[in-house]
Design an enzyme around this catalytic site. Structure first.
Site, mmCIF file in Angstrom:
data_model
loop_
_atom_site.group_PDB
_atom_site.id
_atom_site.type_symbol
_atom_site.label_atom_id
_atom_site.label_comp_id
_atom_site.label_asym_id
_atom_site.label_seq_id
_atom_site.Cartn_x
_atom_site.Cartn_y
_atom_site.Cartn_z
ATOM 1 N N MET A 30 37.718 39.825 7.777
ATOM 2 C CA MET A 30 37.208 39.514 9.121
ATOM 3 C C MET A 30 35.819 38.893 9.001
ATOM 4 O O MET A 30 35.067 38.829 9.979
ATOM 5 C CB MET A 30 37.182 40.773 9.980
ATOM 6 C CG MET A 30 38.590 41.350 10.155
ATOM 7 S SD MET A 30 38.879 42.163 11.711
ATOM 8 C CE MET A 30 37.780 43.548 11.586
ATOM 9 N N LEU A 33 30.931 38.271 4.853
ATOM 10 C CA LEU A 33 31.366 38.662 3.505
ATOM 11 C C LEU A 33 30.269 39.395 2.740
ATOM 12 O O LEU A 33 29.092 39.076 2.841
ATOM 13 C CB LEU A 33 31.808 37.412 2.735
ATOM 14 C CG LEU A 33 32.957 36.631 3.378
ATOM 15 C CD1 LEU A 33 33.281 35.390 2.553
ATOM 16 C CD2 LEU A 33 34.202 37.502 3.541
ATOM 17 N N GLY A 36 32.034 43.856 -1.421
ATOM 18 C CA GLY A 36 33.373 44.466 -1.355
ATOM 19 C C GLY A 36 34.442 43.387 -1.256
ATOM 20 O O GLY A 36 35.438 43.392 -1.997
ATOM 21 N N HIS A 37 34.230 42.421 -0.342
ATOM 22 C CA HIS A 37 35.165 41.297 -0.228
ATOM 23 C C HIS A 37 35.188 40.508 -1.534
ATOM 24 O O HIS A 37 36.248 40.094 -2.009
ATOM 25 C CB HIS A 37 34.720 40.335 0.887
ATOM 26 C CG HIS A 37 34.694 40.940 2.263
ATOM 27 N ND1 HIS A 37 33.548 41.047 3.000
ATOM 28 C CD2 HIS A 37 35.690 41.450 3.035
ATOM 29 C CE1 HIS A 37 33.821 41.591 4.185
ATOM 30 N NE2 HIS A 37 35.112 41.854 4.226
ATOM 31 N N GLY A 147 41.235 46.369 -0.087
ATOM 32 C CA GLY A 147 40.270 47.328 -0.618
ATOM 33 C C GLY A 147 40.658 48.775 -0.334
ATOM 34 O O GLY A 147 41.188 49.087 0.742
ATOM 35 N N SER A 186 31.059 45.183 6.657
ATOM 36 C CA SER A 186 30.436 44.181 7.528
ATOM 37 C C SER A 186 29.674 44.874 8.648
ATOM 38 O O SER A 186 28.656 44.378 9.128
ATOM 39 C CB SER A 186 31.504 43.258 8.123
ATOM 40 O OG SER A 186 32.262 42.687 7.088
#
Ligand code: AMP
Length: 282
Positions: A30, A33, A36-37, A147, A186
């Protein structure tokens, strides 16, 4: 990196890539970034011939009282970040293309969504499975990466892919944390400095639970009490749930006899954060 907004163009790219015998890795996000992304994206780039990343804030997974409007958006800096990774495609579709006026079809995974985030966010999983199914249909990847930060979501997606005979491998990746243990999210952008400080209590509480189990504690009630105490010591926290459950079915446990999922959802001010850890009999 090519930026695609049209569903038809995205499908065309996937068909062409497959016809050339190349594998496609896919990461759904979403946006806004963070590391983690990036761990999912970097794994996809390392393992697959091509990588497509989607950025789409999916309205159907938010209830009317939730934070769809205030969900952080940083598309320009996201584009710059993605450029540096070696991502082939950024798929950035429009809401009206994904959900046209007469849209009326949703996919629901049943039992597993009746626990944890499913109880406090009634529309969440129906929205997630619907958008993930749509994005997988459109990008047609060989492998899709998700994740473990969203452990229940990952399990729900695995269940959908299995139950609907979908031809894609789902790969889960560990939680990426900042140097103080806070799970990257985020939504962390919406925390003030002092809220960010309070937010560290989630990972601290999970660590205290792990420490208790290592010391021999087997009672889930005692573990839950310790977690609650740790979290409530921080001002401005409001516990949504503390769950000590089976990592696949999400049924609550009373004793630690095998590996369990400890999962938390806590409000810090107006921001709801989740975190989890697998702990088990040592
Ligand atoms: P989101 O943009 O929050 O929908 O997340 C997109 C994907 O990144 C999901 O598969 C998440 O589980 C994953 N993700 C988000 N935060 C983290 C994190 N801290 N560590 C690992 N994966 C994450």
């Amino acid at each position: 990196m090519k930026i695609i907004t049209s569903i038809e163009e995205m499908k065309k790219w996937s068909r062409l890539t497959r016809s050339r015998g190349k594998t496609i890795g896919f990461v759904a996000t979403m946006g806004c970034l963070h590391e983690g992304h990036l761990s999912l994206i970097k794994t996809s780039i390392a393992k697959c011939d091509t990588t497509a990343v989607s950025i789409f804030v999916n309205p159907t997974q938010f209830s009317p009282n939730e934070d769809f409007d205030s969900y952080p958006k940083c598309i320009e800096s996201d584009k710059q970040i993605l450029q540096t990774t070696g991502t082939d495609i950024l798929f950035n579709p429009n809401q009206k293309d994904l959900y046209p006026e007469k849209f009326q079809t949703f996919v629901t995974v049943e039992d597993k969504t009746n626990y944890l985030c499913g109880t406090s966010r009634p529309r969440f999983f129906r929205g997630v499975t619907t958008i993930v199914l749509k994005l997988i249909n459109i990008t047609d990847p060989h492998i899709a990466y998700f994740g473990e930060k969203d452990w229940q979501q990952l399990e729900v997606i695995r269940t959908m892919v299995h139950d609907l005979n979908m031809d894609v491998s789902i790969v889960g990746k560990p939680i990426v944390r900042d140097k103080d243990g806070l799970a990257m999210s985020s939504r962390n952008c919406n925390l003030s400095k002092s809220e960010k400080n309070s937010a560290r209590v989630l990972s601290q509480a999970l660590e205290s639970a792990q420490a208790l189990v290592i010391q021999g504690e087997r009672s889930v009630e005692n573990i839950r009490t310790e977690i609650r105490k740790t979290i409530e010591q921080k001002q401005g926290t409001k516990i949504d749930y503390i769950s000590v459950c089976d990592p696949e079915s999400f049924t609550e446990q009373t004793e630690i006899n095998s590996k369990v999922l400890v999962a938390l959802a806590v409000r810090i001010g107006s921001t709801r954060l989740i975190d989890n850890r697998i702990i088990g009999k040592i």
